[in-house]
Scaffold this active site. Structure first.
Site, short mmCIF file in Angstrom:
data_model
loop_
_atom_site.label_atom_id
_atom_site.label_comp_id
_atom_site.label_asym_id
_atom_site.label_seq_id
_atom_site.Cartn_x
_atom_site.Cartn_y
_atom_site.Cartn_z
N LYS A 42 0.84 -1.27 0.14
CA LYS A 42 0.03 0.06 0.05
C LYS A 42 1.05 1.22 -0.10
O LYS A 42 1.69 1.41 1.00
CB LYS A 42 -0.99 -0.20 1.19
CG LYS A 42 -1.82 1.37 1.27
CD LYS A 42 -2.61 1.33 2.49
CE LYS A 42 -3.47 2.44 2.40
NZ LYS A 42 -4.42 2.50 3.62
N LYS A 100 -2.16 -1.73 -3.88
CA LYS A 100 -2.88 -0.44 -3.97
C LYS A 100 -2.06 0.96 -3.96
O LYS A 100 -1.08 0.93 -3.30
CB LYS A 100 -3.81 -0.56 -2.63
CG LYS A 100 -4.52 0.72 -2.30
CD LYS A 100 -5.08 0.48 -0.97
CE LYS A 100 -5.82 1.96 -0.53
NZ LYS A 100 -6.35 2.14 0.73
C1 PBG Z 1 -7.60 3.41 5.39
C2 PBG Z 1 -7.64 3.31 4.03
C3 PBG Z 1 -7.52 4.39 3.10
C4 PBG Z 1 -8.16 3.59 1.60
C5 PBG Z 1 -8.53 2.41 2.02
N1 PBG Z 1 -8.30 2.16 3.39
C6 PBG Z 1 -6.71 5.72 2.93
C7 PBG Z 1 -5.60 6.07 3.49
O1 PBG Z 1 -4.91 5.34 3.81
O2 PBG Z 1 -5.22 7.30 3.52
C8 PBG Z 1 -7.92 4.39 0.52
C9 PBG Z 1 -9.13 3.89 -0.31
C10 PBG Z 1 -9.46 4.71 -1.76
O3 PBG Z 1 -8.72 5.88 -1.73
O4 PBG Z 1 -10.24 4.44 -2.44
N2 PBG Z 1 -6.09 3.34 6.02
#
Ligand code: PBG
Length: 326
Positions: free
Chosen positions: A197, A250
């Site tokens: 991520k 992601k």
């Molecule tokens: C929570 C989380 C996030 C997303 C999914 N889970 C945001 C972040 O890490 O700031 C992003 C999902 C999206 O942008 O569609 N940690």
């Protein structure tokens, strides 16, 4: 011409021939639909940077989940917007918290629909970080956070979640969650790890939807540097060692090379999250008449599948299911 040359256009002449030689097929069964659940009765708050996406109270979230399921989407991914936030993120692991209540309601209404819950603290902490913050230094503490994250995952499983999906990016969280789930009697609950991520600007619209923007600093001390691909393989390796059942990359579109490499390093199922900014880009262009929404979305998601995703998380899931069936 001394010998016949290969002519690739022969098998492109008709729709039937193109179908016969098609290598990648997108199906509604590949998709996961994210839903934002909020407190209150009969709430449908539009999310400005994501037209068509809403913060939904439980009754509407149940209806939305059922609608997607009826269209052939096998799974939803739940995010919670709690009534109150605090430094200990207590709303995250409250047995009567918003995700826990929504999970029970959706499983009651549609027992066959897979409910995946996002496991993170950022929607529940007053400062918006994904872990516990040390007051004096502002540092996001790793091991202290693990306890709360594991407790959150177990409370989701207790509410009936079919899969838990940690997105916090603390080191060691998959192991912490696995052991907590096993100890609490949820040995059969799989973990979908947000393994690679990235610290991405493409999450901007989501933070408005989930009300989870960090109040100070940013997430670069826990999420990955967009410049790194080898490190993603290491994240995946560690998450698998710790017990991940499915690994995720992601965002999706700017990281298709990473997705391909992850696909080639593991035999586990691989998921890709086509995030809020990817949705917003296409939606905005389509609303301006600059892109054709349907063909652009199908092309983008086909590309994500071609790169190696078995599972695609997308805010377009119900639309895509409708487009593919009609
Ligand atoms: C929570 C989380 C996030 C997303 C999914 N889970 C945001 C972040 O890490 O700031 C992003 C999902 C999206 O942008 O569609 N940690």
């Amino acid at each position: 011409m001394p010998f016949p040359i290969q002519r690739l256009r022969r098998t492109r002449r008709t729709g039937a021939l193109r179908g016969l030689v098609r290598e990648t097929r997108l199906s509604p069964s590949d998709l996961v639909y994210p839903i934002f659940v909020t407190v209150g009765e009969d709430v449908r708050n539009p999310v400005a940077p994501m037209p068509g996406v809403f913060q939904l109270s439980i009754n509407h979230a149940v209806a939305e989940a059922k609608k997607a399921h009826d269209l052939g989407v096998p799974a939803v991914l739940l995010f919670g917007i709690p009534e109150a936030k605090d430094e200990a993120a207590s709303g995250a692991y409250d047995p009567e918290g918003i995700v826990q209540l929504a999970t029970r309601a959706i499983k009651d209404a549609a027992p066959e629909l897979i409910v995946i819950t996002d496991v993170c603290l950022c929607e529940y902490t007053s400062h918006g970080h994904c872990g516990v913050v040390e007051r004096e230094t502002g540092e996001v503490l790793n091991d202290v956070s693990l306890e709360l994250i594991a407790r959150t995952a177990a409370s989701h499983a207790e509410a009936g979640a079919d899969v838990v999906a940690p997105s916090d990016m603390m080191d060691g969280r998959v192991a912490a969650i696995r052991s907590e789930l096993d100890n609490e009697g949820y040995g059969n609950t799989p973990i979908l790890a947000y393994a690679a991520k990235y610290a991405s600007a493409f999450y901007g619209p989501f933070r408005e939807a989930a009300d989870s923007a960090p109040q100070f600093g940013d997430r670069r001390s826990y999420q990955m540097d967009p410049a790194n691909a080898r490190e993603a393989l290491l994240e995946v390796e560690l998450d698998i060692e710790e017990g991940a059942d499915i690994v995720m990359v992601k965002p999706a579109l700017p990281y298709l090379d990473v997705l391909r490499r992850v696909r080639e390093t593991t035999r586990l199922p691989v998921a890709a999250y086509s995030v809020s900014g990817e949705f917003a880009m296409i939606k905005a262009a389509a609303q301006n008449g600059w892109l054709d929404e349907r063909t652009t979305v199908l092309e983008a998601l086909t590309g994500i599948k071609r790169a190696g995703a078995d599972i695609i998380i997308t805010y377009y899931a119900p639309d895509v299911a409708r487009w593919l069936s009609g």
